[in-house]
Write a protein that holds these residues in place. Structure first.
Motif, PDB file in Angstrom:
ATOM      1  N   THR A 174       0.849  -1.187   0.000  1.00 32.33           N
ATOM      2  CA  THR A 174       0.000   0.000   0.000  1.00 32.33           C
ATOM      3  C   THR A 174       0.887   1.241   0.000  1.00 32.33           C
ATOM      4  O   THR A 174       2.106   1.159   0.135  1.00 32.33           O
ATOM      5  CB  THR A 174      -0.926   0.064   1.235  1.00 32.33           C
ATOM      6  OG1 THR A 174      -0.132   0.247   2.407  1.00 32.33           O
ATOM      7  CG2 THR A 174      -1.784  -1.173   1.365  1.00 32.33           C
ATOM      8  N   GLY A 175       0.239   2.376  -0.139  1.00 27.84           N
ATOM      9  CA  GLY A 175       0.955   3.643  -0.116  1.00 27.84           C
ATOM     10  C   GLY A 175       0.285   4.649   0.782  1.00 27.84           C
ATOM     11  O   GLY A 175      -0.880   4.491   1.159  1.00 27.84           O
ATOM     12  N   VAL A 176       1.036   5.681   1.135  1.00 31.39           N
ATOM     13  CA  VAL A 176       0.512   6.817   1.897  1.00 31.39           C
ATOM     14  C   VAL A 176       1.014   8.087   1.226  1.00 31.39           C
ATOM     15  O   VAL A 176       1.998   8.066   0.486  1.00 31.39           O
ATOM     16  CB  VAL A 176       0.940   6.799   3.386  1.00 31.39           C
ATOM     17  CG1 VAL A 176       0.426   5.558   4.095  1.00 31.39           C
ATOM     18  CG2 VAL A 176       2.446   6.922   3.523  1.00 31.39           C
ATOM     19  N   CYS A 177       0.342   9.184   1.510  1.00 35.54           N
ATOM     20  CA  CYS A 177       0.772  10.475   0.980  1.00 35.54           C
ATOM     21  C   CYS A 177       1.356  11.290   2.118  1.00 35.54           C
ATOM     22  O   CYS A 177       0.866  11.241   3.248  1.00 35.54           O
ATOM     23  CB  CYS A 177      -0.419  11.212   0.368  1.00 35.54           C
ATOM     24  SG  CYS A 177       0.024  12.840  -0.280  1.00 35.54           S
ATOM     25  N   ALA A 178       2.420  12.022   1.815  1.00 33.02           N
ATOM     26  CA  ALA A 178       3.032  12.920   2.795  1.00 33.02           C
ATOM     27  C   ALA A 178       3.386  14.221   2.092  1.00 33.02           C
ATOM     28  O   ALA A 178       3.686  14.237   0.895  1.00 33.02           O
ATOM     29  CB  ALA A 178       4.278  12.287   3.393  1.00 33.02           C
ATOM     30  N   LEU A 179       3.351  15.294   2.843  1.00 30.80           N
ATOM     31  CA  LEU A 179       3.775  16.593   2.336  1.00 30.80           C
ATOM     32  C   LEU A 179       5.227  16.793   2.768  1.00 30.80           C
ATOM     33  O   LEU A 179       5.514  16.892   3.955  1.00 30.80           O
ATOM     34  CB  LEU A 179       2.877  17.695   2.895  1.00 30.80           C
ATOM     35  CG  LEU A 179       3.029  19.069   2.278  1.00 30.80           C
ATOM     36  CD1 LEU A 179       2.688  19.049   0.782  1.00 30.80           C
ATOM     37  CD2 LEU A 179       2.119  20.059   2.992  1.00 30.80           C
ATOM     38  N   VAL A 180       6.124  16.793   1.803  1.00 27.45           N
ATOM     39  CA  VAL A 180       7.559  16.936   2.071  1.00 27.45           C
ATOM     40  C   VAL A 180       8.038  18.215   1.409  1.00 27.45           C
ATOM     41  O   VAL A 180       8.048  18.309   0.178  1.00 27.45           O
ATOM     42  CB  VAL A 180       8.359  15.716   1.548  1.00 27.45           C
ATOM     43  CG1 VAL A 180       9.845  15.891   1.809  1.00 27.45           C
ATOM     44  CG2 VAL A 180       7.840  14.423   2.155  1.00 27.45           C
ATOM     45  N   ASP A 181       8.394  19.189   2.203  1.00 28.37           N
ATOM     46  CA  ASP A 181       8.846  20.493   1.702  1.00 28.37           C
ATOM     47  C   ASP A 181       7.878  21.053   0.652  1.00 28.37           C
ATOM     48  O   ASP A 181       8.288  21.548  -0.391  1.00 28.37           O
ATOM     49  CB  ASP A 181      10.262  20.399   1.132  1.00 28.37           C
ATOM     50  CG  ASP A 181      11.300  20.136   2.209  1.00 28.37           C
ATOM     51  OD1 ASP A 181      11.071  20.528   3.368  1.00 28.37           O
ATOM     52  OD2 ASP A 181      12.338  19.523   1.894  1.00 28.37           O
ATOM     53  N   GLY A 182       6.578  20.933   0.921  1.00 25.75           N
ATOM     54  CA  GLY A 182       5.563  21.477   0.034  1.00 25.75           C
ATOM     55  C   GLY A 182       5.222  20.612  -1.166  1.00 25.75           C
ATOM     56  O   GLY A 182       4.428  21.011  -2.009  1.00 25.75           O
ATOM     57  N   HIS A 220       3.692  16.976  -2.634  1.00 27.32           N
ATOM     58  CA  HIS A 220       2.899  15.783  -2.315  1.00 27.32           C
ATOM     59  C   HIS A 220       3.676  14.568  -2.806  1.00 27.32           C
ATOM     60  O   HIS A 220       3.917  14.420  -4.006  1.00 27.32           O
ATOM     61  CB  HIS A 220       1.546  15.823  -3.018  1.00 27.32           C
ATOM     62  CG  HIS A 220       0.629  16.860  -2.486  1.00 27.32           C
ATOM     63  ND1 HIS A 220      -0.715  16.663  -2.393  1.00 27.32           N
ATOM     64  CD2 HIS A 220       0.843  18.105  -1.993  1.00 27.32           C
ATOM     65  CE1 HIS A 220      -1.291  17.734  -1.882  1.00 27.32           C
ATOM     66  NE2 HIS A 220      -0.350  18.626  -1.641  1.00 27.32           N
ATOM     67  N   VAL A 221       4.059  13.712  -1.862  1.00 30.48           N
ATOM     68  CA  VAL A 221       4.866  12.534  -2.181  1.00 30.48           C
ATOM     69  C   VAL A 221       4.089  11.282  -1.795  1.00 30.48           C
ATOM     70  O   VAL A 221       3.489  11.221  -0.712  1.00 30.48           O
ATOM     71  CB  VAL A 221       6.217  12.579  -1.419  1.00 30.48           C
ATOM     72  CG1 VAL A 221       7.027  11.316  -1.672  1.00 30.48           C
ATOM     73  CG2 VAL A 221       7.017  13.810  -1.820  1.00 30.48           C
ATOM     74  N   ALA A 222       4.089  10.294  -2.686  1.00 30.15           N
ATOM     75  CA  ALA A 222       3.482   8.992  -2.412  1.00 30.15           C
ATOM     76  C   ALA A 222       4.597   8.040  -1.989  1.00 30.15           C
ATOM     77  O   ALA A 222       5.585   7.889  -2.696  1.00 30.15           O
ATOM     78  CB  ALA A 222       2.788   8.455  -3.661  1.00 30.15           C
ATOM     79  N   ILE A 223       4.433   7.435  -0.810  1.00 26.98           N
ATOM     80  CA  ILE A 223       5.429   6.499  -0.295  1.00 26.98           C
ATOM     81  C   ILE A 223       4.784   5.122  -0.233  1.00 26.98           C
ATOM     82  O   ILE A 223       3.681   4.967   0.309  1.00 26.98           O
ATOM     83  CB  ILE A 223       5.923   6.922   1.105  1.00 26.98           C
ATOM     84  CG1 ILE A 223       6.524   8.323   1.032  1.00 26.98           C
ATOM     85  CG2 ILE A 223       6.972   5.948   1.628  1.00 26.98           C
ATOM     86  CD1 ILE A 223       5.941   9.256   1.993  1.00 26.98           C
ATOM     87  N   PHE A 224       5.461   4.136  -0.803  1.00 28.34           N
ATOM     88  CA  PHE A 224       4.923   2.786  -0.913  1.00 28.34           C
ATOM     89  C   PHE A 224       5.806   1.793  -0.174  1.00 28.34           C
ATOM     90  O   PHE A 224       7.025   1.893  -0.219  1.00 28.34           O
ATOM     91  CB  PHE A 224       4.829   2.352  -2.380  1.00 28.34           C
ATOM     92  CG  PHE A 224       3.914   3.215  -3.192  1.00 28.34           C
ATOM     93  CD1 PHE A 224       2.557   2.951  -3.243  1.00 28.34           C
ATOM     94  CD2 PHE A 224       4.406   4.314  -3.875  1.00 28.34           C
ATOM     95  CE1 PHE A 224       1.711   3.755  -3.977  1.00 28.34           C
ATOM     96  CE2 PHE A 224       3.573   5.125  -4.617  1.00 28.34           C
ATOM     97  CZ  PHE A 224       2.220   4.847  -4.669  1.00 28.34           C
ATOM     98  N   HIS A 225       5.156   0.833   0.480  1.00 31.65           N
ATOM     99  CA  HIS A 225       5.844  -0.295   1.099  1.00 31.65           C
ATOM    100  C   HIS A 225       5.493  -1.511   0.257  1.00 31.65           C
ATOM    101  O   HIS A 225       4.331  -1.923   0.220  1.00 31.65           O
ATOM    102  CB  HIS A 225       5.367  -0.470   2.534  1.00 31.65           C
ATOM    103  CG  HIS A 225       5.936  -1.661   3.227  1.00 31.65           C
ATOM    104  ND1 HIS A 225       5.431  -2.128   4.405  1.00 31.65           N
ATOM    105  CD2 HIS A 225       6.959  -2.491   2.931  1.00 31.65           C
ATOM    106  CE1 HIS A 225       6.114  -3.182   4.804  1.00 31.65           C
ATOM    107  NE2 HIS A 225       7.043  -3.425   3.913  1.00 31.65           N
ATOM    108  N   ASP A 243       6.357  11.245  -6.892  1.00 34.52           N
ATOM    109  CA  ASP A 243       5.397  12.339  -6.770  1.00 34.52           C
ATOM    110  C   ASP A 243       3.996  11.741  -6.663  1.00 34.52           C
ATOM    111  O   ASP A 243       3.689  10.742  -7.321  1.00 34.52           O
ATOM    112  CB  ASP A 243       5.458  13.264  -7.987  1.00 34.52           C
ATOM    113  CG  ASP A 243       6.712  14.121  -8.019  1.00 34.52           C
ATOM    114  OD1 ASP A 243       7.335  14.318  -6.958  1.00 34.52           O
ATOM    115  OD2 ASP A 243       7.052  14.608  -9.113  1.00 34.52           O
ATOM    116  N   ASN A 244       3.148  12.347  -5.858  1.00 31.24           N
ATOM    117  CA  ASN A 244       1.803  11.819  -5.660  1.00 31.24           C
ATOM    118  C   ASN A 244       0.794  12.360  -6.673  1.00 31.24           C
ATOM    119  O   ASN A 244      -0.272  11.791  -6.848  1.00 31.24           O
ATOM    120  CB  ASN A 244       1.319  12.132  -4.234  1.00 31.24           C
ATOM    121  CG  ASN A 244       0.064  11.356  -3.885  1.00 31.24           C
ATOM    122  OD1 ASN A 244      -0.025  10.159  -4.099  1.00 31.24           O
ATOM    123  ND2 ASN A 244      -0.918  12.049  -3.334  1.00 31.24           N
TER     124      ASN A 244
END
Length: 113
Positions: free
Chosen positions: A21-29, A31-36, A47-48
């Protein structure tokens, strides 16, 4: 000699992202999608924002593989993005950036590309 230093941002605990699955995070403005990805026990970040729609949704896509490529399918237009390099398989002009990810002391950190 100039050495490039990455600016790492702690995002969440590694256990907060369930396998495949993935989650979204705001990194230095951004939108980044991070997946495990459970099959390879690795974390990836791209990029998300879906470049075709402009919506911040890639973290909600389905994780899988096409051949030897680990991909996420956009929930809107079903384009597949390679999690290693952000390439859009169907339309390379819609590729996104891939970001560096590491897990340190149980926390996921991202460095923007």
């Amino acid at each position: 000699m100039i050495t490039e230093t990455l600016q790492w941002t702690a995002v969440c605990a590694a256990t907060d992202i369930l396998p495949d699955t993935g989650v979204c995070a705001l990194v230095d403005g951004v939108h980044v999608a991070i997946f495990h990805v459970g099959a390879v026990q690795q974390f990836f970040a791209i990029d998300n924002v879906d470049p075709k729609s402009g919506a911040s949704v890639l973290s909600r896509g389905l994780v899988g593989s096409l051949g030897d490529r680990i991909v996420v399918a956009s929930p809107l237009y079903k384009n597949h993005f390679d999690l290693r390099n952000g390439e859009c398989l169907e339309a390379p002009e819609h590729s996104v950036r891939a970001h560096a990810v590491r897990v340190d002391q149980g926390r996921v950190h991202v460095a923007l590309a």
